[in-house]
Design an enzyme around this catalytic site. Sequence first.
Site, PDB file in Angstrom:
ATOM      1  N   LYS A 160       0.885  -1.165   0.000  1.00  0.00           N
ATOM      2  CA  LYS A 160       0.000   0.000   0.000  1.00  0.00           C
ATOM      3  C   LYS A 160       0.926   1.219   0.000  1.00  0.00           C
ATOM      4  O   LYS A 160       1.658   1.461   0.968  1.00  0.00           O
ATOM      5  CB  LYS A 160      -0.878  -0.031   1.256  1.00  0.00           C
ATOM      6  CG  LYS A 160      -1.529   1.291   1.653  1.00  0.00           C
ATOM      7  CD  LYS A 160      -2.587   1.754   0.676  1.00  0.00           C
ATOM      8  CE  LYS A 160      -3.338   2.979   1.238  1.00  0.00           C
ATOM      9  NZ  LYS A 160      -2.458   4.164   1.366  1.00  0.00           N
ATOM     10  N   SER A 164       2.580   5.790  12.372  1.00  0.00           N
ATOM     11  CA  SER A 164       2.122   6.330  13.648  1.00  0.00           C
ATOM     12  C   SER A 164       1.574   5.233  14.556  1.00  0.00           C
ATOM     13  O   SER A 164       1.226   4.132  14.118  1.00  0.00           O
ATOM     14  CB  SER A 164       1.025   7.362  13.408  1.00  0.00           C
ATOM     15  OG  SER A 164      -0.145   6.696  12.947  1.00  0.00           O
ATOM     16  N   GLU A 179       6.088  -0.757  13.332  1.00  0.00           N
ATOM     17  CA  GLU A 179       7.089   0.042  14.027  1.00  0.00           C
ATOM     18  C   GLU A 179       6.459   1.413  14.160  1.00  0.00           C
ATOM     19  O   GLU A 179       6.114   2.036  13.162  1.00  0.00           O
ATOM     20  CB  GLU A 179       8.369   0.042  13.185  1.00  0.00           C
ATOM     21  CG  GLU A 179       9.558   0.581  13.922  1.00  0.00           C
ATOM     22  CD  GLU A 179       9.924   1.925  13.402  1.00  0.00           C
ATOM     23  OE1 GLU A 179       9.390   2.911  13.949  1.00  0.00           O
ATOM     24  OE2 GLU A 179      10.711   1.995  12.458  1.00  0.00           O
ATOM     25  N   CYS A 203      12.298   7.830  13.211  1.00  0.00           N
ATOM     26  CA  CYS A 203      11.757   7.033  14.320  1.00  0.00           C
ATOM     27  C   CYS A 203      12.722   7.062  15.500  1.00  0.00           C
ATOM     28  O   CYS A 203      12.322   6.842  16.628  1.00  0.00           O
ATOM     29  CB  CYS A 203      11.572   5.585  13.899  1.00  0.00           C
ATOM     30  SG  CYS A 203      10.877   5.391  12.265  1.00  0.00           S
ATOM     31  N   GLU A 226       5.087  10.821  21.649  1.00  0.00           N
ATOM     32  CA  GLU A 226       6.040  11.140  20.589  1.00  0.00           C
ATOM     33  C   GLU A 226       5.596  12.392  19.846  1.00  0.00           C
ATOM     34  O   GLU A 226       4.437  12.509  19.463  1.00  0.00           O
ATOM     35  CB  GLU A 226       6.141   9.965  19.595  1.00  0.00           C
ATOM     36  CG  GLU A 226       7.178  10.202  18.501  1.00  0.00           C
ATOM     37  CD  GLU A 226       7.177   9.111  17.417  1.00  0.00           C
ATOM     38  OE1 GLU A 226       8.210   8.900  16.794  1.00  0.00           O
ATOM     39  OE2 GLU A 226       6.116   8.492  17.199  1.00  0.00           O
TER      40      GLU A 226
END
Lengths: 528, 528
Positions: free
Chosen positions: B189, B247, B270, B307, B396
């Site tokens: 995707k 996310s 992740e 990340c 985050e």
Amino acid sequence: MSFPHGTLQGTSLIGKQVFSGSQAVIQAIDPATGETLSPAYPGLGKGEVEQACRLAWSAFDTYRETGLEERAGFLETIADEIEALGDELIVRAMAETGLPRARLEGERGRTCGQLRLFASVVRTGEWLDVRIDPALPKRAPMPRVDLRQRHVSLGPVAVFGASNFPLAFSVAGGDTASSLAAGCPVVVKAHSAHPGTSELVGRAVQKAVAHCGLPDGVFSLLFGAGNEVGQALVADPHIQAVGFTGSRAGGTAIMATAQARPQPIPVYAEMSSINPVFLLPEALAARGAEIAEGFVGSLNMGAGQFCTNPGLVIAVKGEALEAFVAAAARAVSGSGAQTMLTPGIHAAYSKGVETLAGAARELARGEVGDGPNLCQTALFRTQAADFLASNALQGEVFGSAALVVECEDLDEARAVAERLEGQLTVTLQMDDTDLGAARTLLPTLERKAGRILVNGWPTGVEVCHAMVHGGPYPATSDSRTTSVGSAAIQRFLRPVCYQNLPEGLLPEALRDDNPCGVTRLMDGRREG
Amino acid sequence: MSFPHGTLQGTSLIGKQVFSGSQAVIQAIDPATGETLSPAYPGLGKGEVEQACRLAWSAFDTYRETGLEERAGFLETIADEIEALGDELIVRAMAETGLPRARLEGERGRTCGQLRLFASVVRTGEWLDVRIDPALPKRAPMPRVDLRQRHVSLGPVAVFGASNFPLAFSVAGGDTASSLAAGCPVVVKAHSAHPGTSELVGRAVQKAVAHCGLPDGVFSLLFGAGNEVGQALVADPHIQAVGFTGSRAGGTAIMATAQARPQPIPVYAEMSSINPVFLLPEALAARGAEIAEGFVGSLNMGAGQFCTNPGLVIAVKGEALEAFVAAAARAVSGSGAQTMLTPGIHAAYSKGVETLAGAARELARGEVGDGPNLCQTALFRTQAADFLASNALQGEVFGSAALVVECEDLDEARAVAERLEGQLTVTLQMDDTDLGAARTLLPTLERKAGRILVNGWPTGVEVCHAMVHGGPYPATSDSRTTSVGSAAIQRFLRPVCYQNLPEGLLPEALRDDNPCGVTRLMDGRREG
């Protein structure tokens, strides 16, 4: 409280302490007589579950850094302590399960052998999966820093004892042995069918913890009627993984609880399998009667109360199949009734057989027998077209019950294979001349099962390095693993990378001089 | 439809075919100018998602049995085809992401290097984890039959491209490379932020599939606005695993969909990490200013859209910390504004900084800059007591924003470590005399993170054998794995045991004569 069976006290064990709960009581029933066995085991409440998990957590950082030799010695001490229980363990297990002495003595051997296998696995250190990528200070355009990886323990593990192997899949069974081998403290939820056996084994583990001078949170054993203790255990934030062997309903409930946590955790649930057996044409023609005998022997083993019980036979129609069916029906008719593990299991078996009877044609039933909770072996037959159209015919019936599926041709047999849910095992009965047919089936079977057998029966599960007791859902919740054999240790580990650590901070297994003597992947090349 | 950028057609790729969807359109935006980029990418519907998954399934049995050399060659061909795209790829990626040329050229090198690393990994066959336990016909009381294990491919994998690495974590990034290496067809995707880059790379993979004569279902690339295509992909019964970088909200939604399937599947998401940095006392006193400079450099790298961006600094109060804070604040104040990847990411960044501003004290902001979607580096400060009491301070903020946590003493620093959620990385800035403090922290850090670094910065992630780009939830959905480095291949494999198979039916890798030349565990001993 009475102590009719030697040392039994009817208590949970939280670390080195004994706890008598105040919730609903568990009491074993001798399935052969229906008699209730003392002592009673009062269930724990949520507070005590939390206490056990907190204690496990407090032991974790110490236990996970025990040396290879120390941890291996602990596993061997557990085996010694179980053997030291002597005949009391066997007698109690016989009373609680209805299983014969020889089977339970064999299972004790397997359980202790399994603990000792994991001790040897711990010693090799293979499970650490040590990887070292040395620094490349002169690499262009960017230098590489020193990077090292080892596997560390996941955290305290919740283990659910299974009913059908009161020793090998229970308190000190495969899940416990592999968790402890991986450096994870264990909190066991005892199976309510054999509380006395569980207490005896639990006390043996407790002794081993003390004998080895380990923190007492390394092991606890909890009793509880109903699902509350189990659900609280899986939901507890200190628990980091779950090992379970049991029903599909039980396993999926645990999966849901584990996923609903603020921090989801891995669940290793071994649940449901009907272990299809494909009879390939040449083998069927050449030795149908012999295969029928082997099949019914496997079907009847332990009253069919094995996860690997062969519940489905698939073959192409014709004279050879009719001969097999006749021989299998004769063998089933002559099968003696066997006591099942619990009244609950017997009731579920009867219901499952009824469902099959409603959807397929009965070929034979075994002897009725005399006494409570008897398994009366059952054999049914259906057409592949009906099997392909039905989900009900694929449901596991726990106990000696099997369904023969008659196919038009090998293509239809392959369609049946494609229609199967995930399985622990698939068996091929084949001769040399069946090789072509077997090759055509193999890709499908590899997608469906954790173990593929030729000319054997699935009910024996060897505890070794190459074993896979696992398989795609719903055979298990996680097809990437096995619950039997040395690879089971990997379920309770995770990798950590150490970048540029000074020698003094580096875990021992990762040091240049390899003091643990483990095999390493050095810059991608296998060494040692 | 216009073709302003060379060969771009604005289409999805299902196997060797191109598909123009009929759902809502995706169009890239140049974040530096706000300009909409042609062509438009119409989204696919559920029917086309199903078609891609069915095609992947049809390719699976063939692709998973490709030989080691053939599969490795395919991965190398993909790398070659990506390089053959030349500057068109870099120019388009620059326009779609606002990332500078040097960064994207480096990322292309990393992406192709990663594909070639997995080619070498495939060739070694380590990932097959071959185990052979030979028959022991004379063993008492029961003989052992021949048992062999290898790992097989899980099945078609759904890969979600990430916004922040348009090459290395996108269409032919780490998830795709490791899935293909494991023998799993891939359905990607595409991330809506860089559709043109995705199409170019997708066509390169498509060419490689054709060039290597593989079934075309091995690779598909789907476009779709919103979540419909992604949800349909994860729910499709042919998909057997998911790779995702993005996310926490996106990852947890995918986890829920994967668990709600009739057959739940593994998700490797992740998601979220603030990558704490502990400044130990001696290092802080000896080289606080230098550390501050390194820290802000790492914080600003790629506008903080990594990340592994260091979003949290933990240190004990005192003069040395004040000096560090002053130096860091100066460096932040002088930080130039950088264009963020998308207007959406910029908006989320602004909102995250606002939240921090409401809960902590602002120390400095970077330059405001001139243009749309600019990241204005932000540095905040709080007391450990406040951090310990708050969940919001651990959220985050994707982009250059960090929080300094001031502790009373090392014990409180350790309490902060214990309070952390799971992380991709934890960094220690330490000198030799900090070794004792580091040792005290290490057990906690090992439980919290996938990678522990000393005297470096977490923003560089080496693609090698020892790397772990993973960590406990919510850093990832599955702490047992890594998404970067050669071990990532293991995510897409499962073990199968072959019991007593005749030579003619045995997979090549398991044959006695070891024609694949792979390392084997023979009766528990490492060989070859």
